[in-house]
Design an enzyme around this catalytic site. Structure first.
Site: not given
Length: 160
Positions: A87, A96, A99, A101
């Site tokens: 990434r 991407r 990811d 989070d």
């Protein structure tokens, strides 16, 4: 001290499922993290950002972790895993490889330059709430004081 944390995972480049699998394997390999549950994978269109409507669709999931890491250290670990999987961050909301989070960290509320918990946009995103509701429907969002299932229902209900 152990905390329960929830993360969102997404990929819209290359072998999306393989990228998510590799990320989960790397998360599970961190000694201070126990990977407890993972949602099913959901395909979602890319929203906004670089590429607009032509951006490849995302494969998304959510996971429950138990960890002894403080929230900022957990987030840094997730960012390290993103980097290890290729990434790079050039433009906001660009396609991407991976990811990761940090959505929730127990009932913690943190807002600083290094770490924001709960994730500030999670309650607006079906691609986050749907997989999260699959594994944690009764978890309470600490600032909105609603369950994850309730937040998802709010997205499904048109405004009055």
């Amino acid at each position: 001290m152990q905390a329960t944390a929830y993360i969102a995972l997404g990929s819209n480049l290359g072998d999306r499922q393989q990228h998510l699998t590799q990320a989960l394997q790397q998360i599970a390999a961190v000694p201070e993290i126990e990977l407890r549950r993972v949602s099913s994978l959901l395909e979602n269109p890319a929203i906004g950002g670089v590429g607009g409507d032509d951006a490849p669709p995302f494969l998304n999931a959510a996971a429950e972790l138990r960890t002894t890491l403080p929230a900022p250290a957990l987030l840094e670990q997730l960012l390290d895993i993103e980097r290890s999987l290729g990434r790079t961050r050039r433009a906001k909301w660009e396609p991407r490889v991976i990811d990761l989070d940090l959505l929730l960290y127990g009932d913690a509320i943190l807002a600083n330059d290094d770490c924001m918990v709960p994730h500030p946009l999670m309650h607006e995103r079906r691609f986050v709430l749907q997989p999260l509701a699959e594994i944690a429907p009764d978890v309470i969002h600490p600032t909105l004081q609603m369950t994850i299932a309730g937040l998802l229902d709010n997205l499904s209900t048109p405004p009055a």
